[in-house]
Motif scaffolding. Structure first.
Motif, short mmCIF file in Angstrom:
data_model
loop_
_atom_site.label_atom_id
_atom_site.label_comp_id
_atom_site.label_asym_id
_atom_site.label_seq_id
_atom_site.Cartn_x
_atom_site.Cartn_y
_atom_site.Cartn_z
N ILE A 38 -16.23 53.45 -17.61
CA ILE A 38 -16.19 52.06 -18.08
C ILE A 38 -16.74 51.13 -17.00
CG2 ILE A 38 -14.63 50.18 -18.72
CD1 ILE A 38 -12.77 52.32 -19.89
N LEU A 39 -17.64 50.22 -17.43
CA LEU A 39 -18.25 49.27 -16.50
C LEU A 39 -17.51 47.93 -16.49
CD1 LEU A 39 -21.98 50.00 -17.34
CD2 LEU A 39 -20.74 50.73 -15.32
N PHE A 40 -17.25 47.39 -17.68
CA PHE A 40 -16.57 46.10 -17.78
C PHE A 40 -15.10 46.32 -18.10
CE2 PHE A 40 -20.57 44.04 -17.86
CZ PHE A 40 -20.33 42.71 -17.58
N LYS A 41 -14.24 45.67 -17.36
CA LYS A 41 -12.82 45.77 -17.64
C LYS A 41 -12.14 44.47 -17.24
CE LYS A 41 -8.90 48.90 -17.34
NZ LYS A 41 -8.42 50.19 -16.83
N ASN A 42 -11.40 43.91 -18.18
CA ASN A 42 -10.63 42.69 -17.92
C ASN A 42 -11.51 41.56 -17.37
OD1 ASN A 42 -8.27 44.03 -18.67
ND2 ASN A 42 -7.96 44.80 -16.59
N VAL A 43 -12.71 41.44 -17.93
CA VAL A 43 -13.59 40.35 -17.53
C VAL A 43 -13.18 39.10 -18.30
CG1 VAL A 43 -15.95 39.50 -17.53
CG2 VAL A 43 -15.49 41.89 -17.04
N GLU A 44 -12.90 38.03 -17.57
CA GLU A 44 -12.49 36.79 -18.21
C GLU A 44 -13.42 35.67 -17.75
OE1 GLU A 44 -8.48 36.02 -17.22
OE2 GLU A 44 -7.69 37.78 -18.26
N ARG A 45 -13.78 34.82 -18.68
CA ARG A 45 -14.55 33.64 -18.33
C ARG A 45 -13.57 32.56 -17.87
NH1 ARG A 45 -19.75 32.97 -20.69
NH2 ARG A 45 -20.46 34.87 -21.70
N ALA A 46 -13.75 32.09 -16.66
CA ALA A 46 -12.83 31.09 -16.13
C ALA A 46 -12.97 29.79 -16.92
CB ALA A 46 -13.13 30.83 -14.65
N ASP A 47 -11.85 29.20 -17.26
CA ASP A 47 -11.84 27.95 -18.01
C ASP A 47 -11.86 26.79 -17.03
OD1 ASP A 47 -11.70 26.09 -19.95
OD2 ASP A 47 -9.55 26.32 -20.33
N THR A 48 -13.06 26.46 -16.54
CA THR A 48 -13.19 25.43 -15.52
C THR A 48 -14.02 24.28 -16.04
OG1 THR A 48 -15.16 26.47 -14.64
CG2 THR A 48 -13.08 27.13 -13.67
N ALA A 49 -14.03 23.19 -15.27
CA ALA A 49 -14.72 21.97 -15.70
C ALA A 49 -16.19 22.20 -15.97
CB ALA A 49 -14.54 20.88 -14.64
N TYR A 50 -16.80 23.07 -15.19
CA TYR A 50 -18.24 23.20 -15.32
C TYR A 50 -18.67 24.24 -16.35
CZ TYR A 50 -17.53 26.98 -11.89
OH TYR A 50 -17.10 28.09 -11.22
N THR A 51 -17.73 24.92 -16.99
CA THR A 51 -18.12 25.84 -18.06
C THR A 51 -17.88 25.24 -19.44
OG1 THR A 51 -15.94 26.89 -18.00
CG2 THR A 51 -17.69 27.89 -16.69
N ASP A 52 -17.35 24.03 -19.51
CA ASP A 52 -17.13 23.36 -20.78
C ASP A 52 -17.78 21.99 -20.70
OD1 ASP A 52 -16.27 22.69 -23.26
OD2 ASP A 52 -14.26 22.10 -22.62
N LEU A 53 -19.11 22.01 -20.66
CA LEU A 53 -19.84 20.78 -20.41
C LEU A 53 -20.18 20.06 -21.71
CD1 LEU A 53 -22.26 22.17 -17.73
CD2 LEU A 53 -20.49 20.47 -17.34
N SER A 54 -20.15 18.75 -21.65
CA SER A 54 -20.58 17.94 -22.78
C SER A 54 -21.74 17.05 -22.40
CB SER A 54 -19.42 17.08 -23.29
OG SER A 54 -18.93 16.24 -22.23
N LYS A 55 -22.11 17.02 -21.10
CA LYS A 55 -23.21 16.18 -20.63
C LYS A 55 -24.28 17.05 -19.98
CE LYS A 55 -20.96 13.52 -17.84
NZ LYS A 55 -20.77 12.44 -16.86
N TYR A 56 -25.52 16.66 -20.21
CA TYR A 56 -26.63 17.40 -19.63
C TYR A 56 -27.67 16.44 -19.07
CZ TYR A 56 -24.74 21.36 -22.22
OH TYR A 56 -23.91 22.35 -22.70
#
Length: 649
Positions: A38-56
């Motif tokens: 197995i290569l991927f295990k318990n990979v989580e995307r961090a819920d941080t300010a810069y991963t939930d952007l509304s401005k570009y």
């Protein structure tokens, strides 16, 4: 027909399965290596300010560049405002005065008592460019001629020294910008436009806002066009400036111009074309040891522009130098950066009625520390205010810009550091007469301000300006980016980094979300990048014999892009990995991951970046590319265990 339809959809479904699993976090169950591990295990995307952007900054079909807070939480620990550092306690004792076509060096006698209660005598030396083997590094001084009150000078560069019977109390150098035989034949500005490129090294968009807020507000309030999607095309200053001046990438420059072995005189730089079409040209850069065209290269044999100020800064660095973060901040009684700004003022004033092209580049207050530019905020606010009130503002297109953001140190391990290293600032001043004469071109520039742009586009823009001033000039495509175009032409809204000749490693259009550095896929990709790094080092003549072989110490951080499909309809992700090695070094690599039968296939995207300061650890080699990667054998003589302890403390 129905069978073909089903087969096609079956094919698409097979392609989509790995990406559906990415979306829902099922990597640990399905992505395995060739041995079934197995290569991927318990990979989580961090819920941080810069991963939930509304401005570009740029929000187009193929490019979404995040618009983040300049004081984002990850960069805040590295920010500290610094005050202006004055290089003198008294006003300058000597100055240059121009009367008609004559130039005089004068002593300000009102200041004599301020400098000393003892009698003072002053003398001056003419300074000339050397004529030895190292033309770009040599200067010579004539005998020092004593003068009183004032003296007419005929040399364009002089050094003045004042002393009492007991000690030297003042010294300075003065560079004189004046009309000469060449400039008499240059074209009047009349209805055409001059160009100034004014650069601050290592200054991102975000750091301009952080460290020079007064300057940035002035630019925004006075109609300077902000290229929000201006993305660098290579690692350091030289290739990014050469892209503007030649339209070539680094490999093309090294092959065609060969700057390590040859002088750059034969290289087709844009200022040559401006000079040929009767513009007065100038090039100035402070901090001579970091000079863009001389660092680990031969520089120029003949003076490349009408006014070439390298000898001026070589002479200035013979004065008392006060360093700030290893840069020559003070050269005698003046800051190196303010010497550049004074040259710009003189150049614009003396040739107010002539067409001109100038590149003026500053390193000393910005290159080595992310905060030191904050001390120059008032200086630049005043300089730009004066410029906008001057006659030059009506006839000169100004590009106020940088080459890249901060490249080294722990800030580069952050998301903000990743983004801003790739996004230098770029503001363009367009004179009102140009706006009136070419309204469509100005409109296009403002539209392009919100699209992905590059130094190659600036190269095309400079040619566009030259063509508008003389339609006999034929615009040539950029060799590195044939599809790039002038910023006065509208850039395709669907432009991608690939279209703009930006490698995925340097591209800011896709962003990335953090994932677990301990994931097996990340570890495998890191070892793949490390192998590529070793191969790069070994490809140089001195690499295998002079440079140590790296081992992985640990992975500092890792991120992943959203899935996309390449031209072969293969699903692809990009992994951004920052890793530390032994011997001590920190690298950043972008590795694409595609899949065949659920087996990951890796490809290195672009260069591998060096993101820690390596100082003299690579001094055993001369090649500028190898120096970034090499750690000289025998630099450390202690045992590996001892070094590990030192590095971790």
């Amino acid at each position: 027909m129905e069978q073909h339809f089903l087969s096609r959809h079956k094919y698409l479904l097979i392609c989509l399965i790995p990406n559906i699993m990415i979306l829902f976090g099922y990597y640990e169950n399905y992505i395995k290596d060739q041995n079934g591990i197995i290569l991927f295990k318990n990979v989580e995307r961090a819920d941080t300010a810069y991963t939930d952007l509304s401005k570009y900054l740029v929000d187009t079909k193929n490019c979404k560049i995040p618009d983040i807070d300049p004081l984002n939480s990850d960069v805040w620990p590295y920010y500290k405002k610094q005050d202006y550092v004055n290089c003198r306690t008294n006003d300058l004792l000597t100055y240059v005065d121009k009367i008609d076509d004559k130039v005089f060096l004068k002593i300000d006698y009102t200041l004599l008592d301020v400098y000393s209660l003892y009698p003072i005598t002053c003398c001056y030396s003419n300074v000339t460019r050397g004529n030895g083997n190292d033309l770009d590094d040599d200067i010579s001084f004539s005998d020092c001629r004593e003068f009183q009150d004032c003296v007419e000078i005929f040399c364009d560069l002089v050094k003045v020294t004042c002393k009492t019977e007991y000690t030297e109390i003042y010294s300075n150098v003065h560079s004189i910008v004046r009309k000469n035989l060449e400039t008499q034949t240059k074209r009047d500005s009349s209805s055409d436009f001059s160009v100034l490129l004014i650069g601050i090294d290592t200054m991102s968009q975000l750091n301009l806002i952080r460290t020079m807020p007064k300057t940035q507000r002035l630019l925004e309030k006075n109609g300077w066009v902000n290229l929000k999607g201006y993305n660098k095309i290579d690692d350091n200053t030289f290739p990014n400036l050469m892209a503007i001046l030649s339209g070539m990438n680094l490999s093309q420059v090294m092959r065609i111009c060969n700057p390590e072995s040859n002088f750059l005189d034969g290289c087709d730089l844009i200022w040559k074309r401006f000079r040929q079409f009767d513009y007065v040209t100038a090039y100035a850069e402070d901090e001579t040891k970091l000079n863009t065209f001389s660092y680990l290269m031969k520089g120029f044999n003949n003076t490349p522009t009408s006014f070439y100020f390298r000898p001026y800064f070589l002479a200035a660095e013979t004065l008392t130098v006060v360093t700030q973060y290893l840069s020559s901040y003070c050269t005698g009684p003046e800051t190196s950066g303010e010497r550049i700004l004074s040259l710009i003022k003189d150049f614009c004033t003396v040739f107010v009625d002539k067409l001109k092209f100038g590149l003026f580049w500053m390193n000393t207050f910005s290159h080595n520390n992310i905060n030191t530019a904050s001390g120059m905020d008032d200086v630049f606010e005043n300089f730009l205010t004066d410029f906008m009130a001057s006659p030059a503002a009506e006839t000169t297109i100004v590009v106020f810009f940088s080459d890249h953001g901060f490249r080294f140190g722990k800030i580069r391990y952050t998301y903000s550091g990743w983004l801003e290293e790739r996004l230098p600032f770029n503001y363009i001043w367009v004179p009102r007469p140009f706006q009136s004469k070419y309204p469509e071109a100005y409109k296009n520039l403002k539209v392009n301000a919100n699209r992905l742009t590059t130094p190659y586009d600036l190269y095309m823009t400079l040619q566009d300006i030259l063509h508008r001033s003389n339609n006999s000039y034929v615009i040539q495509p950029s060799l590195a980016c044939p599809n790039c175009r002038s910023l006065f032409q509208r850039i395709n809204e669907e432009r991608s980094c690939d279209d703009a000749s930006i490698s995925q490693h340097l591209c800011t259009c896709m962003g990335h979300s953090p994932i677990d550095p301990n994931s097996k896929i990340v570890k495998k990709a890191t070892f793949f990048a490390l192998d590529k790094l070793k191969s790069t080092i070994n490809s140089f003549h001195d690499g295998p014999s002079m440079c140590a072989s790296y081992d992985l110490k640990h992975i500092i951080s890792s991120g992943i892009t959203d899935t996309f499909y390449n031209k072969k309809h293969e699903s692809v992700n990009y992994l951004l990995i920052v890793f530390e090695t032994f011997p001590k070094a920190v690298f950043e690599a972008t590795v694409s991951v595609s899949y065949q039968n659920f087996i990951p296939l890796f490809t290195l995207q672009g260069i591998i970046s060096r993101v820690d300061r390596y100082g003299n650890t690579s001094a055993c080699v001369k090649d500028p590319i190898l120096r970034k990667y090499c750690h000289c054998n025998g630099f450390y003589t202690t045992m590996k265990k001892t070094v590990d302890i030192l590095f971790n403390n």
